[in-house]
Design an enzyme around this catalytic site. Structure first.
Site, PDB file in Angstrom:
ATOM      1  N   HIS A 138       5.201   6.672   0.916  1.00 57.71           N
ATOM      2  CA  HIS A 138       4.563   5.346   0.864  1.00 57.71           C
ATOM      3  C   HIS A 138       5.456   4.387   1.651  1.00 57.71           C
ATOM      4  O   HIS A 138       6.678   4.586   1.701  1.00 57.71           O
ATOM      5  CB  HIS A 138       4.499   4.934  -0.611  1.00 57.71           C
ATOM      6  CG  HIS A 138       3.760   3.668  -0.901  1.00 57.71           C
ATOM      7  ND1 HIS A 138       4.297   2.423  -0.667  1.00 57.71           N
ATOM      8  CD2 HIS A 138       2.533   3.449  -1.431  1.00 57.71           C
ATOM      9  CE1 HIS A 138       3.430   1.501  -1.049  1.00 57.71           C
ATOM     10  NE2 HIS A 138       2.344   2.094  -1.518  1.00 57.71           N
ATOM     11  N   ASP A 215      10.958   8.470  -5.564  1.00 58.10           N
ATOM     12  CA  ASP A 215       9.876   7.519  -5.790  1.00 58.10           C
ATOM     13  C   ASP A 215       8.927   8.174  -6.794  1.00 58.10           C
ATOM     14  O   ASP A 215       8.170   9.088  -6.439  1.00 58.10           O
ATOM     15  CB  ASP A 215       9.184   7.234  -4.446  1.00 58.10           C
ATOM     16  CG  ASP A 215       7.937   6.376  -4.605  1.00 58.10           C
ATOM     17  OD1 ASP A 215       7.496   6.163  -5.747  1.00 58.10           O
ATOM     18  OD2 ASP A 215       7.405   5.928  -3.573  1.00 58.10           O
ATOM     19  N   GLN A 218       3.871   7.690  -8.605  1.00 55.34           N
ATOM     20  CA  GLN A 218       2.629   8.436  -8.862  1.00 55.34           C
ATOM     21  C   GLN A 218       2.849   9.650  -9.758  1.00 55.34           C
ATOM     22  O   GLN A 218       1.919  10.422  -9.988  1.00 55.34           O
ATOM     23  CB  GLN A 218       1.999   8.886  -7.531  1.00 55.34           C
ATOM     24  CG  GLN A 218       1.596   7.753  -6.611  1.00 55.34           C
ATOM     25  CD  GLN A 218       0.472   6.899  -7.174  1.00 55.34           C
ATOM     26  OE1 GLN A 218      -0.238   7.293  -8.110  1.00 55.34           O
ATOM     27  NE2 GLN A 218       0.292   5.720  -6.607  1.00 55.34           N
ATOM     28  N   LYS A 241       1.200   1.124 -13.014  1.00 51.17           N
ATOM     29  CA  LYS A 241       0.554   2.413 -12.734  1.00 51.17           C
ATOM     30  C   LYS A 241       0.629   3.331 -13.957  1.00 51.17           C
ATOM     31  O   LYS A 241       0.076   4.417 -13.956  1.00 51.17           O
ATOM     32  CB  LYS A 241       1.223   3.090 -11.537  1.00 51.17           C
ATOM     33  CG  LYS A 241       0.996   2.335 -10.221  1.00 51.17           C
ATOM     34  CD  LYS A 241       1.522   3.114  -9.053  1.00 51.17           C
ATOM     35  CE  LYS A 241       1.779   2.261  -7.842  1.00 51.17           C
ATOM     36  NZ  LYS A 241       0.558   1.872  -7.128  1.00 51.17           N
ATOM     37  N   CYS A 379      -1.050   2.553   2.420  1.00 52.09           N
ATOM     38  CA  CYS A 379       0.376   2.277   2.702  1.00 52.09           C
ATOM     39  C   CYS A 379       1.109   3.563   3.058  1.00 52.09           C
ATOM     40  O   CYS A 379       2.258   3.773   2.619  1.00 52.09           O
ATOM     41  CB  CYS A 379       1.066   1.589   1.522  1.00 52.09           C
ATOM     42  SG  CYS A 379       0.348   0.020   1.110  1.00 52.09           S
TER      43      CYS A 379
HETATM   44  N1  PLP Z   1       5.414   4.462  -4.082  1.00 46.67           N
HETATM   45  C1  PLP Z   1       4.224   5.052  -4.229  1.00 46.67           C
HETATM   46  C2  PLP Z   1       4.112   6.540  -4.062  1.00 46.67           C
HETATM   47  C3  PLP Z   1       3.112   4.280  -4.516  1.00 46.67           C
HETATM   48  O1  PLP Z   1       1.917   4.857  -4.655  1.00 46.67           O
HETATM   49  C4  PLP Z   1       3.266   2.879  -4.648  1.00 46.67           C
HETATM   50  C5  PLP Z   1       2.093   2.021  -4.896  1.00 46.67           C
HETATM   51  O2  PLP Z   1       0.977   2.377  -4.643  1.00 46.67           O
HETATM   52  C6  PLP Z   1       4.526   2.338  -4.516  1.00 46.67           C
HETATM   53  C7  PLP Z   1       5.590   3.153  -4.226  1.00 46.67           C
HETATM   54  C8  PLP Z   1       4.765   0.871  -4.674  1.00 46.67           C
HETATM   55  O3  PLP Z   1       4.490   0.474  -5.976  1.00 46.67           O
HETATM   56  P1  PLP Z   1       4.427  -1.085  -6.351  1.00 46.67           P
HETATM   57  O4  PLP Z   1       3.427  -1.692  -5.406  1.00 46.67           O
HETATM   58  O5  PLP Z   1       3.957  -1.082  -7.767  1.00 46.67           O
HETATM   59  O6  PLP Z   1       5.794  -1.623  -6.193  1.00 46.67           O
END
Ligand code: PLP
Length: 421
Positions: A138, A215, A218, A241, A379
């Protein structure tokens, strides 16, 4: 051999079937109509819905407990402080951190990764060093590293993916060397649904003495994660999430790293002593929580963790997996549909494209049927580049979704294909 995915093995003893209708009753949002049709909420990878118990806990906090924390000597402030710190304790237990102090409250996964990139980067990354990421990250797990790499004269090395959207692990080890300072990698891809063999990845990196920042945005809503078992150095995730509020997230970090890293932001609440000549900082976690934190968010997140502990999360996880398999099977029968991300191990996400139909058009037509999905690059533009597509349509499931909703999704996709032919 079974790949080690950092998932706890599921107990094989017979269990009661997962009661999705009972679970759905916990989520007030789900009982609404959208565009005259019952809402089928299939955008859980973007943000999950919030159960009543979390809403009620936030209401209770605001009506009975609100005050600033850590500062007041009066009863209300102490009550708020206890609630905030007990949320940290709940997080600690949920991810099996060694200590609550290793769980830093941040704004979300994005801020957690920024914290590591800037703070770890400032302390440990130098000119000529390397940072290893993967093709499926992401943007939140790319840009902070790119920025610190530019500042320090370091460079990014990228683990490739294959046509199924899986990491090419054979290439991973070749990327590691004495210049590699950190590996930053996702546990589950938000655009492909791939579940990476995170324990194996971490163990390979550790053989070279390299720390790993995971990260977990998900992963955490879909199966149990044990940060000690996978031996993550850092693990980042967002509250919204995992059925909690927005504006709150967690960075787990091993004490040994967090203690060596400089503060990411400075200000009130994170100091030991300030003079105009010099400031000394509070120990972790306060060192990384400058200013008034998201007290209400942390307490709400604690309630979300209570909720996940109150249901059979392992059964929920298994149910969700079956739902994804069912949806995958059904969508595969529609002519012209191509699934993007066909890894052997997946969680929650069904990304797809349809010949000659833009994903935004798919999203709009589905919305008219009350079905909420996401369309776009999610993203993850390097993933789109790899598959040579601008965007995908993405349905992403949570344990409150149903087979009937999948059937409606499939019918609506068929209708979309019909309209455009
Ligand atoms: N990393 C992953 C894999 C994501 O799917 C997301 C958000 O969709 C993020 C990071 C960023 O999360 P946040 O926007 O809640 O900071």
């Amino acid at each position: 051999m079974r790949q080690d995915l950092g998932l706890k093995l599921l107990d094989s003893s017979p269990k009661k079937p997962f009661d999705v209708e009972r679970i759905r009753a916990d989520f007030p949002v789900l009982s609404q109509n959208m565009n005259g049709k019952p809402l089928a909420y299939l955008d859980n990878a973007a943000s999950a819905q919030v159960p009543k118990v979390v809403i009620e806990r936030i209401h209770e906090y605001l009506t009975k407990e609100h005050a600033n924390i850590h500062r007041g000597v009066y009863y209300l402030s102490q009550k708020a402080t206890t609630a905030y710190e007990s949320a940290r304790e709940k997080i600690k237990r949920f991810i099996n951190a060694r200590e609550a102090e290793e769980c830093i409250f941040v704004r979300g996964c994005t801020e957690a990764i920024n914290l590591v990139a800037y703070s770890f980067g400032r302390r440990f990354i130098e000119n000529g060093d390397e940072i290893v990421l993967s093709q499926m990250e992401h943007h939140a797990n790319i840009i902070p590293w790119q920025t610190i790499a530019e500042e320090k004269g370091a460079r990014l090395r990228i683990i490739p993916i294959n046509e199924r959207g899986e990491l090419v692990l054979e290439e991973f080890e070749n990327l590691l060397n004495e210049r590699t300072k950190i590996v930053a990698i996702t546990h589950v891809s938000n655009s492909l649904g791939t579940v990476n063999p995170i324990k194996q990845i971490i163990s390979i990196a550790h053989k070279f003495g390299i720390p790993v920042c995971v990260d977990g945005a998900q992963a955490i809503p879909h199966f149990r994660v044990d940060v000690q078992e996978i031996d993550a150095d850092f693990y980042a995730f967002s509250g919204h999430k995992m059925f909690g509020p927005t504006g709150i997230g967690v960075l787990y970090g091993k004490r040994k790293w967090l203690e060596e890293m400089p503060p990411y932001q400075t200000g009130g609440g994170m100091i030991r002593r300030v003079t105009f000549e010099k400031t000394t900082f509070a120990p972790i976690p306060e060192k990384f929580e400058a200013g008034t934190p998201a007290i209400m968010g942390a307490i709400g997140l604690g309630a979300a963790v209570d909720y996940l502990n109150s249901i059979d999360f392992e059964a929920a996880s298994e149910y969700e997996k079956e739902l994804l398999e069912y949806a995958t099977e059904q969508i595969s029968n529609i002519e012209g549909v191509r699934i993007i991300g066909t890894a052997k191990e997946k969680a929650s996400v069904l990304s797809f494209v349809i010949e000659n139909i833009h994903p935004h058009d798919i999203g709009t037509i589905l919305d008219q049927q009350g079905i909420a999905i996401r369309a776009g690059h999610h993203c993850a533009q390097p993933v789109m580049d790899f598959f040579k597509i601008p965007a995908t349509a993405r349905a992403s499931f949570a344990f409150y979704n149903t087979k009937q909703e999948v059937d409606r999704l499939i019918e609506a996709i068929k209708k979309t294909v019909e309209i455009f032919s």
